[in-house]
Write a protein that holds these residues in place. Structure first.
Motif, mmCIF file in Angstrom:
data_model
loop_
_atom_site.group_PDB
_atom_site.id
_atom_site.type_symbol
_atom_site.label_atom_id
_atom_site.label_comp_id
_atom_site.label_asym_id
_atom_site.label_seq_id
_atom_site.Cartn_x
_atom_site.Cartn_y
_atom_site.Cartn_z
ATOM 1 N N LEU B 166 -9.292 11.214 -11.718
ATOM 2 C CA LEU B 166 -9.612 12.092 -12.852
ATOM 3 C C LEU B 166 -8.776 11.775 -14.088
ATOM 4 O O LEU B 166 -9.018 12.315 -15.162
ATOM 5 N N CYS B 171 -4.400 14.729 -15.459
ATOM 6 C CA CYS B 171 -3.219 14.210 -14.788
ATOM 7 C C CYS B 171 -2.267 13.607 -15.806
ATOM 8 O O CYS B 171 -2.649 12.733 -16.587
ATOM 9 N N CYS B 211 -0.046 5.505 -8.115
ATOM 10 C CA CYS B 211 -0.337 6.349 -6.945
ATOM 11 C C CYS B 211 -1.712 6.011 -6.381
ATOM 12 O O CYS B 211 -1.972 6.197 -5.205
HETATM 13 S S1 SF4 Z 1 -1.604 10.368 -9.819
HETATM 14 FE FE1 SF4 Z 1 -2.268 8.464 -10.827
HETATM 15 S S2 SF4 Z 1 -4.022 7.785 -9.652
HETATM 16 FE FE2 SF4 Z 1 -3.644 9.937 -9.117
HETATM 17 S S3 SF4 Z 1 -4.957 11.174 -10.469
HETATM 18 FE FE3 SF4 Z 1 -2.979 10.914 -11.488
HETATM 19 S S4 SF4 Z 1 -3.223 9.077 -12.761
HETATM 20 FE FE4 SF4 Z 1 -4.875 9.058 -11.279
#
Ligand code: SF4
Ligand code: HEM
Ligand code: HEM
Ligand code: HEM
Ligand code: HEM
Ligand code: SF4
Ligand code: SF4
Ligand code: SF4
Lengths: 366, 424
Positions: B166, B171, B211
């Motif tokens: 997303l 995020c 991530c």
């Molecule tokens: S942690 Fe990284 S991979 Fe996960 S939603 Fe957020 S930006 Fe995307």
């Protein structure tokens, strides 16, 4: 203009692609796009994201079966209309997130979800066992060795306490694929449940030449186990059973080569994979149990095996350590000891590049 | 009302705290003949421990080579209403935000013209309408494009429906605009999505940070993963607040108790590159050593943030195990700015596709082809320069294929001159 079955080209629209991603954003997401400052998990399943402007959005994450009916989606819509101005989203792992812009509606939403029986379990955040990504199984696919939805339901029932809590050392991602094609992402999961066939296909010689393109069948076999063969007057094929790794590719090309077998098929369990780059690098899942019989409707042996692994990890893993990191620290000899799983000859790789996995040092633990 | 088919085994799956797909479908059965027979067929599969679907034949909509998966049941004599049970893949809006209006429209369409069962979502990311008949395919497509403003997704040897995390929509760690990248690629390459032109399937997935919440590195032929080249942004006040127990570490992912946080044990000592130091007042990061593993950031999200010189790492070639064994994606572009209209990235994509279409064998995934022809040939074809970030270690076998162009005289020996120096 209405649809006209006799004139498909009339007024035809093609190649418009999906709706643009921001078409269904709640206003607060639209306004703060790219300007989020931090997030926090308020309780398992409940997130708040705070923007630089101070604006907030709350997300309540619930598990779902992935295979869901339009009536259940409509019920989700009713809930989203009541508390979320009609906005909700799905996550990559088949969870649903209700997006709450008005804080006063957060607790009423949570209470409402909890009041609706077992339809909308809240959780799946942080150091939990979130929803199992999985494939179709007997619900819709033609090469599965096991069902998908039923196994997932049985495992999640047993591990339910971990879905709505944060008590594990780190997050545990479980995935299920119902055959070796692995339409899902099982190979890099903390725990992977994989449907396996153990018998090569049988050949219906009387059908092969009528329903199959023999050269395509031969080309489809990854191990080159298939050769053309004449059986009397019939053009057919033969399979070198010793080379077959039960992938089912040939059956996809040729329905006269069935390989499903209720007694031969079953489950293999894999552990220690991850995809994230956090702390350690991404890792593949490795074999933990080569075969467990197919036990519908609730697959008790497979379920208990998964539970045993989770509990050994919960007891021995250190904070932030994924299952694979835990195993790498204690060593495979300890993993088999602590889980009580049997180490067998199938665990020793004998496929291509197998020697990369053999121990080439005198360092191990007694 | 009595069920058409008894389902004693499936009924066992109505017990327990997790949502039951059986209860869900049973609720639908009184108004859907397809659901009724689907339950009967599933019960038979549970009893036989074998599936009862046949592989598909070619079905689809006019002008498209994908988006529909043909499915027939092998006991139409017992379950005539699921004799045909095709799947329609509908391209989801990137990262799966909806409003209830569009969802209700979809539900109505699929109750009228199909089983009323769905997968939200298929593993690739599509909305999956599970179960319809051949004669409903064109009407479904017509209503999707005319009334819902939606289109089919990919299947077969084409570009599959791209998907991303997303990203910037919610995020704070997203280093690139995953949603826009996915939308842009999906629109730019509509032809490749609907009309098979490749040796095999091709998937794009984009995650905003390392991530990798959509598992791009494991599940896509071309993985786009957000990253940064400058320094982690540190708010020293907030670091002290974590240490002082005023903020909950790990954003609450490990429980909400405060005060037990040990920055040395939980962050500094766990840093894989040991590039951090905490002197009791100030956190120091030697960013030139940091490999951007995200650990410190995720544990202290209010104190640390990714840098500002952001872009993406491009990796290629992930695939499932069949054939040469599973592969993760490998780095081919360590850093690229990803800004609309993504011209530099698309140039790379098109070179990669050209090479794959010319050299890939039928049903050979990109990663398999690269293994066969070598990474070096692939890099050359895409005009990419070798970089130590592309490998874990240089080769440790001496079997180097030297390029004759770089050896004086190429592969030719001067035999006469040699024999003047050496007797035979
Ligand atoms: S942690 Fe990284 S991979 Fe996960 S939603 Fe957020 S930006 Fe995307
Ligand atoms: C340690 C590494 C990880 C961290 C710190 C992390 C953190 C997060 C955070 C904070 C979110 C919420 C984003 C948001 O909704 O605003 C999220 C979402 C998500 N994460 Fe992760 N995650 C990690 C690894 C993973 C992995 C390995 C997977 C899957 C294999 C995963 C799957 C998901 C999914 C599916 C979502 C929902 C996002 C979406 O649907 O786009 N995460 N993660
Ligand atoms: C341990 C055994 C494995 C299991 C049980 C397994 C299972 C799965 C499952 C369920 C998926 C679903 C993907 C999706 O959601 O789209 C998947 C996808 C995938 N797996 Fe595996 N996997 C295994 C091993 C591997 C290995 C060893 C690799 C490669 C090194 C691999 C590579 C992939 C890739 C690339 C995908 C992406 C599929 C795609 O979307 O294109 N898998 N796997
Ligand atoms: C020869 C090998 C393969 C065959 C014959 C095959 C066949 C199929 C079929 C028939 C389906 C539709 C299932 C259904 O809805 O009934 C499917 C779905 C899918 N396949 Fe494959 N597949 C193969 C390999 C793979 C591989 C290697 C991957 C990924 C690495 C993959 C990823 C997917 C995904 C993501 C779906 C959607 C599944 C879902 O959402 O449940 N497939 N595949
Ligand atoms: C850059 C690549 C390599 C170079 C330059 C190299 C060089 C050498 C040299 C100079 C010797 C001594 C030969 C002698 O006693 O006359 C040797 C021995 C040996 N090398 Fe390598 N080597 C290389 C790679 C490898 C690799 C990849 C392997 C195995 C995987 C290997 C295995 C051996 C073995 C087993 C011996 C014999 C040791 C003994 O019996 O004393 N070498 N190598
Ligand atoms: S199941 Fe797979 S390995 Fe076995 S013969 Fe068929 S294609 Fe070959
Ligand atoms: S000497 Fe051996 S046992 Fe002792 S710490 Fe070093 S590696 Fe471990
Ligand atoms: S991101 Fe990872 S490598 Fe970089 S400083 Fe933080 S913990 Fe260390």
């Amino acid at each position: 203009m209405a649809f006209d079955p006799n004139n498909l080209m009339q007024d035809r629209i093609t190649d418009i692609g999906p709706p643009k991603y921001d078409k269904f954003f709640p206003p607060v997401i639209k306004e703060n796009f790219g300007k989020w400052k931090y997030h926090e998990i308020l309780e398992p399943g409940v997130l708040v994201h705070v923007a630089e402007s101070g604006a907030e959005i709350y997300s309540v994450r619930i598990g779902s079966a992935r295979l869901i009916s339009v009536d259940l989606i409509r019920e989700m819509c009713d809930i989203a209309d009541k508390y979320c101005d009609g906005y909700l989203r799905w996550t990559t792992r088949n969870n649903v997130e209700f997006l709450v812009s008005d804080k006063s509606k957060l607790q009423p939403l949570i209470d409402d979800l909890r009041s609706r029986g077992n339809w909308f379990p809240i959780g799946g955040t942080g150091n939990s066992i979130t929803n199992i990504v999985h494939t179709q199984g007997w619900a819709h696919c033609h090469t599965p060795a096991i069902d998908a939805s039923g196994v997932v339901k049985s495992v999640m029932d047993e591990l339910f306490e971990y879905f709505g809590s944060h008590k594990l050392p780190a997050q545990v991602r479980i995935a299920l694929a119902c055959c070796l094609n692995m339409c899902g992402a099982v190979h890099c999961s903390d725990i992977a449940i994989l449907g396996v066939h153990r018998k090569p296909p049988f050949i219906e010689h009387d059908r092969v030449q009528n329903v199959c393109e023999i050269p395509l069948v031969i080309a489809a076999c990854p191990t080159a186990a298939i050769k053309p063969k004449k059986v009397g007057e019939l053009k057919s094929i033969e399979i070198n059973n010793n080379r077959c790794m039960f992938c089912g590719n040939c059956y996809t090309m040729c329905p006269a080569l069935p390989l499903a077998d209720g007694e031969g098929d079953g489950i293999a369990i894999w552990v220690g994979g991850k995809v994230s780059n956090v702390l350690s690098v991404p890792m593949f899942s490795k074999l933990a149990v080569p075969y467990i019989p197919n036990e519908p409707p609730r697959w008790p042996t497979a379920v208990n095996t998964v539970k045993k692994i989770v509990e050994a990890y919960a007891a021995g893993g250190r904070r932030y350590e994924r299952v694979g990191d835990w195993i790498n620290r204690i060593g495979w000899e300890r993993f088999f000891e602590k889980t009580g799983l049997e180490f067998r000859h199938e665990h020793i790789d004998d496929y291509r590049l197998a020697m990369m996995t053999w121990r080439t040092t005198t360092q191990f633990k007694f | 009302m009595a069920q058409k088919h008894a389902t004693p085994m499936l009924d066992e799956l109505e017990k327990g705290p997790w949502p039951s797909f059986v209860t869900d479908v049973k609720r639908m059965a009184p108004k859907s003949k397809m659901c009724e027979d689907w339950l009967g067929l599933m019960e038979m599969s549970y009893r036989d421990k074998e599936g009862h679907w046949k592989h598909g034949g070619i079905v689809g909509v006019l002008g498209y080579g994908g988006g529909v998966i043909g499915r027939y049941c092998d006991r139409p004599d017992l379950f005539p209403n699921v004799a045909h049970f095709h799947t329609v893949r509908v391209n989801q809006p990137a990262s799966k935000y909806y409003n209830t209006q569009i969802l209700r429209q979809m539900c109505d369409l699929f109750e009228r013209r199909g089983s009323g069962l769905t997968n939200m979502h298929g593993s690739t990311g599509d909305i999956v309408l599970l179960g319809t008949t051949t004669d409903e395919l064109e009407p479904i497509f017509y209503e999707l494009t005319h009334d819902l403003g939606m289109d089919l997704g990919g299947s077969g040897s084409n570009m599959r429906t791209p998907e991303g995390c997303l990203g910037m929509s919610r995020c704070e760690w997203s280093c690139v605009d995953t949603q826009d990248i996915i939308y842009d690629l999906t629109m730019e390459y509509q032809d490749a999505l609907h009309r098979p032109m490749f040796p095999y399937k091709f998937k794009f997935k984009a995650s905003g940070c390392p991530c990798d919440c959509v598992a791009a590195i494991a599940r896509s032929d071309c993985s786009i993963i957000g990253t940064w080249r400058d320094n982690i942004r540190i708010d020293q006040e907030a670091v002290r607040a974590y240490v002082g127990g005023e903020l909950v570490p790990h954003a609450g992912a490990g429980g909400r108790e405060k005060g037990s946080f040990d920055i040395k044990a939980e962050v500094v000592d766990l840093c894989p590159t040991r590039c951090m130091e905490w002197d009791g007042k100030t956190l120091k990061i030697w960013d030139e050593d940091c490999t951007r593993c995200m650990h410190c950031i995720r544990v202290m999200p209010r104190a640390l943030r990714p840098g500002l010189d952001t872009g993406a790492t491009i990796l290629v070639g992930a695939k499932a195990p069949i054939l040469e064994g599973a592969q993760l994606s490998s780095v081919v572009i360590p850093f690229i700015k990803m800004e609309p209209p993504y011209g530099e990235f698309k140039e790379f994509v098109e070179k990669m596709w050209d090479y794959w279409m010319e050299h890939g064998k039928n049903r050979e995934r990109l990663g398999e082809m690269i293994q066969r022809v070598s990474l070096r040939e692939f890099l050359k074809a895409c005009d990419l320069t070798p970089d130590p970030r592309m490998i874990n270690t240089p080769r440790f076998n001496p079997y180097i294929f030297y390029d004759p162009a770089e050896v004086p005289g190429g592969w030719e020996h001067d035999g006469v001159a040699f024999r003047q120096r050496h007797q035979a």
